[in-house]
Write an enzyme that holds these catalytic residues in place. Structure first.
Site, PDB file in Angstrom:
ATOM      1  NE  ARG A  16      -0.337  -0.549   4.654  1.00 38.21           N
ATOM      2  CZ  ARG A  16       0.051  -0.152   5.877  1.00 38.21           C
ATOM      3  NH1 ARG A  16      -0.344   1.224   5.541  1.00 38.21           N
ATOM      4  NH2 ARG A  16      -0.029  -0.668   6.831  1.00 38.21           N
ATOM      5  CG  ASP A  57       9.190  -7.890  11.071  1.00 35.18           C
ATOM      6  OD1 ASP A  57       9.878  -6.699   9.949  1.00 35.18           O
ATOM      7  OD2 ASP A  57       8.802  -8.654  12.256  1.00 35.18           O
ATOM      8  CB  VAL A  58      12.177  -5.174   6.256  1.00 32.70           C
ATOM      9  CG1 VAL A  58      11.492  -5.012   5.770  1.00 32.70           C
ATOM     10  CG2 VAL A  58      11.129  -4.388   7.586  1.00 32.70           C
ATOM     11  CE1 TYR A 149       9.093   8.159   9.421  1.00 32.92           C
ATOM     12  CE2 TYR A 149       9.122   9.730   9.423  1.00 32.92           C
ATOM     13  CZ  TYR A 149       8.705   8.609   8.793  1.00 32.92           C
ATOM     14  OH  TYR A 149       8.932   8.893   7.377  1.00 32.92           O
ATOM     15  CB  ILE A 182       4.123  10.766   0.707  1.00 32.75           C
ATOM     16  CG1 ILE A 182       4.787  12.261  -0.179  1.00 32.75           C
ATOM     17  CG2 ILE A 182       3.675  10.679  -1.071  1.00 32.75           C
ATOM     18  CD1 ILE A 182       5.487  12.904  -1.286  1.00 32.75           C
TER      19      ILE A 182
HETATM   20  P1  NAP Z   1       2.232   3.371   4.819  1.00 34.46           P
HETATM   21  O1  NAP Z   1       0.783   3.549   3.941  1.00 34.46           O
HETATM   22  O2  NAP Z   1       1.811   3.143   6.140  1.00 34.46           O
HETATM   23  O3  NAP Z   1       2.181   1.825   4.036  1.00 34.46           O
HETATM   24  C1  NAP Z   1       4.103   0.895   5.128  1.00 34.46           C
HETATM   25  C2  NAP Z   1       4.474  -0.119   3.705  1.00 34.46           C
HETATM   26  O4  NAP Z   1       5.317  -0.383   4.943  1.00 34.46           O
HETATM   27  C3  NAP Z   1       3.112  -1.075   4.032  1.00 34.46           C
HETATM   28  O5  NAP Z   1       2.805  -1.905   2.929  1.00 34.46           O
HETATM   29  C4  NAP Z   1       3.560  -2.339   5.100  1.00 34.46           C
HETATM   30  O6  NAP Z   1       3.253  -3.557   5.610  1.00 34.46           O
HETATM   31  C5  NAP Z   1       5.009  -2.146   5.134  1.00 34.46           C
HETATM   32  N1  NAP Z   1       5.705  -2.653   6.201  1.00 34.46           N
HETATM   33  C6  NAP Z   1       5.717  -1.716   7.497  1.00 34.46           C
HETATM   34  N2  NAP Z   1       6.289  -1.708   8.557  1.00 34.46           N
HETATM   35  C7  NAP Z   1       7.035  -3.821   8.404  1.00 34.46           C
HETATM   36  C8  NAP Z   1       7.892  -4.929   8.005  1.00 34.46           C
HETATM   37  N3  NAP Z   1       8.417  -4.277   9.676  1.00 34.46           N
HETATM   38  N4  NAP Z   1       7.999  -5.190   7.199  1.00 34.46           N
HETATM   39  C9  NAP Z   1       7.665  -5.235   6.246  1.00 34.46           C
HETATM   40  N5  NAP Z   1       6.468  -4.131   5.981  1.00 34.46           N
HETATM   41  C10 NAP Z   1       6.072  -3.534   6.364  1.00 34.46           C
HETATM   42  O7  NAP Z   1       3.505   4.118   4.640  1.00 34.46           O
HETATM   43  P2  NAP Z   1       4.031   4.944   3.494  1.00 34.46           P
HETATM   44  O8  NAP Z   1       3.454   6.207   3.455  1.00 34.46           O
HETATM   45  O9  NAP Z   1       2.918   4.168   1.998  1.00 34.46           O
HETATM   46  O10 NAP Z   1       5.974   5.080   3.600  1.00 34.46           O
HETATM   47  C11 NAP Z   1       6.445   4.084   2.853  1.00 34.46           C
HETATM   48  C12 NAP Z   1       7.646   4.654   3.268  1.00 34.46           C
HETATM   49  O11 NAP Z   1       8.085   6.143   2.986  1.00 34.46           O
HETATM   50  C13 NAP Z   1       7.846   4.597   4.635  1.00 34.46           C
HETATM   51  O12 NAP Z   1       9.619   4.374   4.769  1.00 34.46           O
HETATM   52  C14 NAP Z   1       7.842   6.107   5.157  1.00 34.46           C
HETATM   53  O13 NAP Z   1       8.745   6.787   6.722  1.00 34.46           O
HETATM   54  C15 NAP Z   1       8.663   6.798   3.647  1.00 34.46           C
HETATM   55  N6  NAP Z   1       7.982   8.211   4.146  1.00 34.46           N
HETATM   56  C16 NAP Z   1       6.520   8.663   3.927  1.00 34.46           C
HETATM   57  C17 NAP Z   1       6.355  10.053   3.917  1.00 34.46           C
HETATM   58  C18 NAP Z   1       4.527  10.205   4.000  1.00 34.46           C
HETATM   59  O14 NAP Z   1       4.167  11.212   3.883  1.00 34.46           O
HETATM   60  N7  NAP Z   1       4.204   9.221   3.971  1.00 34.46           N
HETATM   61  C19 NAP Z   1       7.014  10.695   4.064  1.00 34.46           C
HETATM   62  C20 NAP Z   1       8.475  10.367   4.432  1.00 34.46           C
HETATM   63  C21 NAP Z   1       8.876   9.453   3.916  1.00 34.46           C
HETATM   64  P3  NAP Z   1       1.585  -3.594   6.438  1.00 34.46           P
HETATM   65  O15 NAP Z   1       0.615  -3.624   5.174  1.00 34.46           O
HETATM   66  O16 NAP Z   1       1.241  -5.153   5.969  1.00 34.46           O
HETATM   67  O17 NAP Z   1       2.100  -3.041   7.610  1.00 34.46           O
END
Ligand code: NAP
Length: 239
Positions: A16, A57-58, A149, A182
């Site tokens: 997702r 799980d990473v 974080y 994002i």
């Molecule tokens: P998200 O919608 O919460 O999705 C997180 C994804 O990571 C999901 O597929 C989840 O799987 C997976 N995940 C979480 N913990 C895990 C683990 N221990 N092992 C394997 N998979 C795991 O997050 P997002 O907003 O798309 O963010 C993606 C990346 O971008 C992250 O690294 C985040 O820190 C970074 N980021 C996001 C933003 C933002 O504004 N959204 C900004 C800066 C950086 P499950 O669904 O199965 O839990």
């Protein structure tokens, strides 16, 4: 187009959010795409797109090694690794539990170590690889209520710079993308007040989308960035 045809692209946390956008954009260009997740995935959807998926799980090195071995058995190689899986467990320092500190570091930082360690032997033997780590502008600027974080994401930047130097002689590029705000489930959790305070900091006056990040990732995964390594590309509307 030709850039990614038959390239094997592995995206952690691709079920997702940003990871899903990245996975779809590589699949659209003919890459062999594999996503990982921790809890649940819409299997029907990913199967229909021809995207392979693994629950892993990473933060668990043994599971990561097993999964990577299975992928290499099936696909022979991993050309591109995108370390995207990440979590938040926000709270001010005085209220942050040890569990919340460790959970974030384990997934966001140790997870990047585990995955990178597991795929690099294969990349080294093939003398080809592109590793892209998804960090965050919070790892550069810091943010009240996100010490765990911010540390994990700053660590990812340090890791990126160091591993880029280690792997350069094997034709493996290691770079990071630092998203700003994002719109995903991760940011949906924030209050309107917090969202407004982010908006006030963004010169371009709009939040980013998953496809904004996917485009930057594809640039760093493709041949147009062959002479770039150890860098962090901020995709943050100018913050
Ligand atoms: P998200 O919608 O919460 O999705 C997180 C994804 O990571 C999901 O597929 C989840 O799987 C997976 N995940 C979480 N913990 C895990 C683990 N221990 N092992 C394997 N998979 C795991 O997050 P997002 O907003 O798309 O963010 C993606 C990346 O971008 C992250 O690294 C985040 O820190 C970074 N980021 C996001 C933003 C933002 O504004 N959204 C900004 C800066 C950086 P499950 O669904 O199965 O839990």
């Amino acid at each position: 187009m030709a850039d990614f045809k038959d390239r094997v692209v592995l995206i952690t946390g691709g079920s997702r959010g940003i990871g899903k956008y990245i996975a779809e954009s590589f699949a659209d260009e003919g890459a062999k795409v594999i996503v990982t997740y921790r809890n649940a995935i819409d299997e029907e959807y990913f199967n229909s797109k021809g995207i392979k998926h693994f629950k892993c799980d990473v933060s668990d090195l043994k599971s990561v090694q097993e999964m990577t071995e299975n992928i290499i058995k099936e696909f022979e190689k991993i050309d591109v690794l995108i370390n995207n899986a990440g979590i938040t467990k926000d709270g001010l320092l005085m209220r942050m539990s040890e569990e919340d500190w460790e959970a974030v570091i384990d997934t966001n930082l140790k997870g990047v170590f585990n995955m990178t360690k597991a795929v690099t032997r294969n990349m080294m033997s093939k003398r080809y690889g592109k590793i892209i780590n998804i960090t965050s502008i919070v790892g550069i600027t810091g943010n009240a209520g996100q010490a765990n974080y911010a540390v994990s994401k700053a660590g990812v930047i340090g890791f990126t710079k160091s591993i880029a130097k280690e792997l350069a002689s094997r034709n493996i590029n290691v770079n990071a993308v630092a998203p700003g705000f994002i719109e995903t489930e991760m940011t949906d959790k924030l209050t309107d007040e917090v969202k407004q305070s982010y908006m006030n900091m963004i010169p371009l006056k709009k939040f980013g989308s998953g496809s904004d990040i996917a485009k930057a990732v594809k640039f760093l995964a493709g041949d147009d960035s062959n002479y770039i390594t150890g860098q962090t590309l901020c995709v943050d509307g100018g913050i």
